[in-house]
Motif scaffolding. Structure first.
Motif, short mmCIF file in Angstrom:
data_model
loop_
_atom_site.label_atom_id
_atom_site.label_comp_id
_atom_site.label_asym_id
_atom_site.label_seq_id
_atom_site.Cartn_x
_atom_site.Cartn_y
_atom_site.Cartn_z
N MET A 14 0.67 -1.12 -0.01
CA MET A 14 -0.14 0.08 -0.13
C MET A 14 0.76 1.11 0.05
O MET A 14 2.00 1.27 0.78
N ASN A 15 0.60 2.12 -0.90
CA ASN A 15 1.38 3.32 -1.19
C ASN A 15 0.58 4.59 -0.50
O ASN A 15 -0.10 5.12 -1.26
N LEU A 16 0.57 4.72 0.62
CA LEU A 16 -0.15 5.92 1.43
C LEU A 16 0.45 7.35 1.05
O LEU A 16 1.58 7.60 0.90
N PRO A 17 -0.27 8.25 0.76
CA PRO A 17 0.27 9.71 0.49
C PRO A 17 0.75 10.13 1.81
O PRO A 17 0.02 9.90 2.76
N TYR A 18 1.69 10.97 1.52
CA TYR A 18 2.34 11.74 2.87
C TYR A 18 2.36 13.14 2.42
O TYR A 18 2.80 13.40 1.61
N PHE A 19 1.71 13.90 3.44
CA PHE A 19 1.64 15.25 3.25
C PHE A 19 2.67 15.93 4.31
O PHE A 19 2.73 15.90 5.50
N ASP A 20 3.68 16.40 3.83
CA ASP A 20 4.84 17.10 4.58
C ASP A 20 4.44 18.38 5.18
O ASP A 20 3.06 18.92 4.76
N SER A 21 5.13 18.74 5.72
CA SER A 21 4.81 20.06 6.40
C SER A 21 4.59 21.38 5.45
O SER A 21 3.34 22.11 5.67
N THR A 22 5.01 21.46 4.51
CA THR A 22 4.65 22.35 3.30
C THR A 22 3.29 21.98 2.71
O THR A 22 2.24 22.90 2.80
N ALA A 23 2.98 20.75 2.61
CA ALA A 23 1.68 20.31 1.99
C ALA A 23 0.39 20.62 3.11
O ALA A 23 -0.71 20.93 2.62
N VAL A 24 0.88 20.31 4.53
CA VAL A 24 -0.12 20.78 5.49
C VAL A 24 -0.51 21.84 5.51
O VAL A 24 -1.67 22.31 5.60
N ARG A 25 0.49 22.90 5.41
CA ARG A 25 0.29 24.29 5.63
C ARG A 25 -0.35 24.94 4.57
O ARG A 25 -1.27 25.70 4.65
N ALA A 26 -0.32 24.44 3.19
CA ALA A 26 -0.91 24.97 2.07
C ALA A 26 -2.36 24.53 2.00
O ALA A 26 -3.13 25.18 1.74
N ALA A 27 -2.66 23.29 2.75
CA ALA A 27 -4.06 22.89 2.58
C ALA A 27 -4.85 23.39 3.64
O ALA A 27 -6.15 23.11 3.59
N ALA A 28 -4.24 24.18 4.77
CA ALA A 28 -5.10 24.55 5.68
C ALA A 28 -4.78 25.98 6.27
O ALA A 28 -4.15 26.09 7.28
N PRO A 29 -5.00 26.87 5.35
CA PRO A 29 -5.04 28.19 5.82
C PRO A 29 -5.68 28.60 6.77
O PRO A 29 -6.66 27.97 7.15
N TRP A 30 -5.55 29.80 7.54
CA TRP A 30 -5.83 30.11 8.72
C TRP A 30 -7.47 30.33 8.72
O TRP A 30 -8.04 29.43 9.54
N THR A 31 -8.04 30.83 7.80
CA THR A 31 -9.40 31.17 7.66
C THR A 31 -10.21 29.89 7.53
O THR A 31 -11.15 29.46 8.19
N ALA A 32 -9.64 28.87 6.71
CA ALA A 32 -10.27 27.63 6.31
C ALA A 32 -10.02 26.71 7.48
O ALA A 32 -11.14 25.94 7.71
N ALA A 33 -8.91 26.63 8.17
CA ALA A 33 -8.82 25.76 9.45
C ALA A 33 -9.92 26.18 10.63
O ALA A 33 -10.27 25.20 11.09
N ILE A 34 -10.00 27.43 10.90
CA ILE A 34 -10.96 28.06 11.84
C ILE A 34 -12.38 27.63 11.43
O ILE A 34 -13.18 26.99 12.19
N ALA A 35 -12.78 27.82 9.97
CA ALA A 35 -14.11 27.47 9.47
C ALA A 35 -14.64 26.00 9.76
O ALA A 35 -15.56 25.59 9.95
N ALA A 36 -13.29 25.18 9.51
CA ALA A 36 -13.51 23.78 9.76
C ALA A 36 -13.80 23.36 11.01
O ALA A 36 -14.65 22.60 11.33
N LEU A 37 -13.19 23.83 12.03
CA LEU A 37 -13.24 23.66 13.26
C LEU A 37 -14.63 24.17 13.80
O LEU A 37 -15.24 23.39 14.43
N GLU A 38 -15.21 25.27 13.21
CA GLU A 38 -16.50 25.79 13.73
C GLU A 38 -17.54 24.93 13.17
O GLU A 38 -18.39 24.63 13.99
N GLN A 39 -17.39 24.56 11.91
CA GLN A 39 -18.51 23.71 11.15
C GLN A 39 -18.59 22.14 12.02
O GLN A 39 -19.51 21.90 12.04
N ALA A 40 -17.36 21.89 12.46
CA ALA A 40 -17.22 20.53 13.27
C ALA A 40 -18.13 20.55 14.38
O ALA A 40 -18.85 19.96 14.71
N LEU A 41 -17.83 21.68 15.18
CA LEU A 41 -18.50 21.98 16.41
C LEU A 41 -20.02 22.05 16.31
O LEU A 41 -20.70 21.56 16.92
N LEU A 42 -20.52 22.77 15.13
CA LEU A 42 -21.85 22.92 14.81
C LEU A 42 -22.52 21.61 14.52
O LEU A 42 -23.70 21.49 15.00
N ASN A 43 -21.66 20.88 13.87
CA ASN A 43 -22.34 19.55 13.17
C ASN A 43 -21.85 18.17 13.69
O ASN A 43 -23.11 17.41 13.74
#
Length: 317
Positions: free
Chosen positions: A1-30
């Motif tokens: 099995m060849n699992l994708p690995y997200f390094d530090s650069t990829a993690v930060r690029a995929a989770a900008p601050w506003t998106a990260a906060i919105a994701a946490l907010e929606q998780a708490l609501l739902n």
């Protein structure tokens, strides 16, 4: 099995601050109830300990596996290192791995700024009039302080940002790094606590950073740098004069040294402080003439939410 690995650069690029906060907010609501979160699991390691943080929801499950090596900083290495493993909840099949340190560096400030956003919104101005331009004071010069300043700069673009640290050279280096990123931060002092609108404690200090009696009525303080009942960044004076919001009531009783022993576990159970879900759902009201303290210890559900955001952003159209 060849699992994708997200390094530090990829993690930060995929989770900008506003998106990260919105994701946490929606998780708490739902989907998320912080009181259902798993406790951290500790186990001895050769030069420290393992720290495991599992969490699950309907779609995804995951575990952050960290090592804590207290002697590492003297060797020029990170004290805490780790990896996150994301699974499909239905099949239990692993989906991806990612840099655990970068995940933590994003989810902690995102959670803090989510709390700050809703605590400030709970104050309509009728109770505690606020200046248009908030004065934000951050204690610390490490990774968490750096990222809290980044997050504050993104979420509160009109705010005045200042940082307080014990070592002038580290303060200067942090300010210079943020300046290159377009985030203006100046060197502050602990005396500014008395006139700060928001104070964020993101340090490894085991003892209180300032006199809690100095915090202005209406100010908001976040104590998020430490966890464990023997460590505290704020004193009992601040705790006893403040409205208190916690990530989760159960996790706070296990690990929030900022809150215990200012009051006993029995007292906190009777008070039943608001948790993040209560806050996001609008079920928290501020008291006239009081500061508000947010006490965070870091929770596994937050890692899972951000890991899911990274995975979906990195693999789906």
């Amino acid at each position: 099995m060849n699992l994708p690995y997200f390094d530090s650069t990829a993690v930060r690029a995929a989770a900008p601050w506003t998106a990260a906060i919105a994701a946490l907010e929606q998780a708490l609501l739902n989907v998320v109830d912080p009181e259902d979160d798993s406790a951290r699991l500790f186990s001895p390691a050769p030069n420290g300990e393992f720290l495991l943080m599992p969490a699950s929801n309907r779609e995804y499950s995951g575990i952050k596996a960290l090592t804590v090596a207290p002697a590492n900083p003297a060797r020029g290495l990170e004290k805490i290192q780790g990896v996150y493993i994301l699974f499909d909840s239905d099949t239990s099949a692993p989906l991806a791995t990612m840099d655990g340190n970068e995940l933590t560096a994003i989810r902690t400030p995102a959670t803090t700024l989510l709390a700050m956003k809703h605590i400030l919104a709970a104050d309509t101005g009728a109770v505690h009039p606020r200046p248009e331009k908030a004065h934000v004071l951050v204690f610390g010069t490490g990774v968490q302080a750096l990222n809290h300043l980044r997050a504050a700069g993104a979420v509160l673009p009109e705010a005045s940002l200042a940082v307080v640290g014990r070592r002038p050279e580290r303060v200067a280096a942090l300010i210079a790094q943020l300046a290159k990123e377009g985030v203006h931060v100046r060197q502050g002092t602990s005396a500014e606590v008395a006139r700060a609108d928001v104070v964020i404690c993101a340090t490894s200090s085991p003892t209180p950073l300032f006199d809690g009696g100095l915090v202005a009525p209406g100010a908001v303080v976040a104590a998020v740098g430490q966890h464990g009942l023997n460590a505290r960044e704020v004193d009992a004076t601040l705790v006893l004069r403040s409205d208190v919001v916690v990530e989760g009531r159960a996790s706070a009783l296990r690990e929030a040294g900022d809150l215990i022993p200012a009051r006993s576990a029995e007292e906190w159970e009777a008070i039943h402080p608001a948790n993040l879900r209560d806050l996001v759902k609008g079920e928290f009201e501020r008291s006239a003439g009081k500061p508000c303290l947010f006490a965070g210890v870091g929770m596994a559900w937050e890692d899972l939410v951000i890991a899911s955001l990274v995975y979906e952003g990195g693999t789906r159209p």
